[in-house]
Structure formats: C-alpha cells, structure tokens
Enzyme design. Structure first.
Site, PDB file in Angstrom:
ATOM      1  N   LYS A 135      14.316  96.238   3.850  1.00  0.00           N
ATOM      2  CA  LYS A 135      13.386  96.491   4.945  1.00  0.00           C
ATOM      3  C   LYS A 135      12.035  96.981   4.421  1.00  0.00           C
ATOM      4  O   LYS A 135      10.989  96.674   5.005  1.00  0.00           O
ATOM      5  CB  LYS A 135      13.988  97.502   5.920  1.00  0.00           C
ATOM      6  CG  LYS A 135      15.234  97.006   6.643  1.00  0.00           C
ATOM      7  CD  LYS A 135      14.951  95.781   7.489  1.00  0.00           C
ATOM      8  CE  LYS A 135      16.139  95.391   8.341  1.00  0.00           C
ATOM      9  NZ  LYS A 135      15.882  94.233   9.236  1.00  0.00           N
TER      10      LYS A 135
ATOM     11  N   TYR B 181      19.914  98.050   2.115  1.00  0.00           N
ATOM     12  CA  TYR B 181      19.289  97.812   3.417  1.00  0.00           C
ATOM     13  C   TYR B 181      17.860  98.344   3.438  1.00  0.00           C
ATOM     14  O   TYR B 181      16.924  97.643   3.828  1.00  0.00           O
ATOM     15  CB  TYR B 181      20.130  98.476   4.500  1.00  0.00           C
ATOM     16  CG  TYR B 181      19.581  98.327   5.902  1.00  0.00           C
ATOM     17  CD1 TYR B 181      19.749  97.140   6.613  1.00  0.00           C
ATOM     18  CD2 TYR B 181      18.905  99.370   6.523  1.00  0.00           C
ATOM     19  CE1 TYR B 181      19.267  97.008   7.908  1.00  0.00           C
ATOM     20  CE2 TYR B 181      18.408  99.246   7.810  1.00  0.00           C
ATOM     21  CZ  TYR B 181      18.593  98.062   8.494  1.00  0.00           C
ATOM     22  OH  TYR B 181      18.110  97.926   9.773  1.00  0.00           O
TER      23      TYR B 181
ATOM     24  N   ALA C 152      15.893  99.017   0.927  1.00  0.00           N
ATOM     25  CA  ALA C 152      15.040  98.260   0.005  1.00  0.00           C
ATOM     26  C   ALA C 152      14.595  96.942   0.638  1.00  0.00           C
ATOM     27  O   ALA C 152      13.429  96.537   0.512  1.00  0.00           O
ATOM     28  CB  ALA C 152      15.779  98.000  -1.302  1.00  0.00           C
TER      29      ALA C 152
ATOM     30  N   VAL D  80      19.487  81.462   7.520  1.00  0.00           N
ATOM     31  CA  VAL D  80      18.165  81.944   7.126  1.00  0.00           C
ATOM     32  C   VAL D  80      18.037  82.155   5.623  1.00  0.00           C
ATOM     33  O   VAL D  80      16.922  82.305   5.114  1.00  0.00           O
ATOM     34  CB  VAL D  80      17.796  83.256   7.848  1.00  0.00           C
ATOM     35  CG1 VAL D  80      17.740  83.034   9.341  1.00  0.00           C
ATOM     36  CG2 VAL D  80      18.758  84.386   7.482  1.00  0.00           C
TER      37      VAL D  80
END
Length: 232
Positions: A143, A139, A141, A48
């Site tokens: 999200k 994490y 930041a 991804v």
C-alpha cells in the site's frame, strides 16, 4: 450525481465489499461501471496480476465502449504475520495483487484515457501504507508502494488531463472485518476521532467525488477516509 452520466469506469476487485460499493455508487450517478474480478459472475473476468489478462479486459472496454474515464484499483489481499514468519510466496502474492495489479491497470488504462481526452485513476490504499502496523509488513509495503506510484504517474500523465490519487481507508466495516475478534474492532474504534468505523459507502463517496468534475484539479494526493484513525 448526474455529473457522472455517460462515463465509463472499471473497478478491480468489484466483487468485494469496497469495490462493490464503488460500482454501486458510480452506477447510481449514471456511470457505466464494470467490475474486473476473478470470481464467477464478475462483469469482466480479469486476473489483475497477469499483464495479458488486464490488457484483454481494457481492450474489451475499448471495443465495447470506445472510451475509459475512470479506473479504480480496489483489488487487495493481506496476510497478517510478523516479518520473520511471513512466507516468501505470501509476500510475493500480496505485492502482485496490491501493487503489480495497480501498475498493470494504469499501464493499460492510460492509452485509452488519452484517446478519451482524459480520465481519473484512483487507487485504494490503506492508512497502514502511511503509518505501518504490527504484523502487516507485506500489506503495508504494497500500500505504501501505491503512494510512490501515484505521485510519479500523476506527473507523467497530467498533461493528458488524467489525474491519479490514492484513497486511504481506515478500518472499514465489511463482512470480513466484522468476522474478526471484537477486540481488534474495538481497538480500531478507539483510535478514531469520531468514535465510529468507516463504511464501504464512505469510500465509494470519495471515489465518486474524485471521478466527477469537482475532482478535476486534484492529483498526486492521498485522501484519507478513516474517521481520524490514522492520527489516533
């Protein structure tokens, strides 16, 4: 659930607990739901963080199915550390999977959804993207970035019949979280208003709702599935 029959969906991180539950729930409703993951045995092998890899994965969906109705970004990683002890490479990797991955999925899904006459984009965030949490700067930041991304893109694609929303779980019971020290899990339970943690199936149920006809008027929103943890 028969309202999902005949739809085509892709789920990044489909080999994980949450992604797997989403795929299972969508398939139970008749959706052709495929996993995009780097692990062997995934429905479609896809990194991804790589633009070409995501482009090729979505291109394969177009060639095999001719349409795309639902795109879910459930791939995500974390690394707990206070900010002054967090490595730059670790920061970059978390942003690449969690936020860049969402951008690339949207970037390549929208054109196919437009050809399909509309679609649903659902990003799996975290309550820590809204409230923050000690030791999760990278994490949280990443999200939090999903919120701005979803609200902006929802304005850009609404006229094409495409909705964009973020589902924010609280602490979810997965093999990974169950392996952590009991005190962290007990602390999370104490924060909830219902006295229990969220299951992957709870997240999957929200995704299925947003993917179906009852979710057609919901866009640019944050929908929390956290047993009331965020307000705890």
């Amino acid at each position: 659930m028969n309202e999902l029959v005949g739809r085509v969906a892709i789920v990044t991180g489909g080999d994980g607990a949450i992604g797997g539950a989403i795929i299972e729930r969508l398939r139970s409703g008749g959706t052709n739901a495929l996993s995009l993951d780097t692990k062997d045995g995934a429905g479609i092998h896809c990194d991804v963080t790589d633009d070409t890899s995501v482009s090729q994965a979505v291109g394969r969906i177009e060639s095999e199915s001719g349409r795309l109705d639902v795109a879910v970004h459930a791939a995500g990683i974390s690394r707990d550390a206070v900010v002054w002890k967090l490595g730059v490479d670790e920061w970059d990797r978390i942003q690449a999977v969690n936020l860049r991955g969402a951008f690339l999925l949207i970037r390549h899904s929208v054109p196919l959804m437009r050809k399909s006459g509309g679609g649903r984009i659902i990003l799996i965030g975290s309550i820590n993207g809204s409230r923050g949490k000690y030791g999760t700067s990278a994490y949280s930041a990443s999200k939090s970035g999903l919120l701005g991304l979803s609200r902006t893109v929802s304005r850009e694609v609404g006229r094409f019949g495409i909705t964009v929303n973020v589902v924010e779980p609280g602490w979810v019971r997965t093999p990974l979280t169950e392996a952590l020290d009991d005190r962290w899990r007990d602390e999370a339970v104490a924060e909830t208003q219902l006295g229990e943690l969220v299951e992957p199936s709870d997240i999957a149920a929200m995704v299925a709702f947003l993917s179906g006809p009852d979710g057609r008027r919901i866009t640019g929103q944050i929908l929390r599935v956290d047993a009331g943890q965020c307000i705890g």
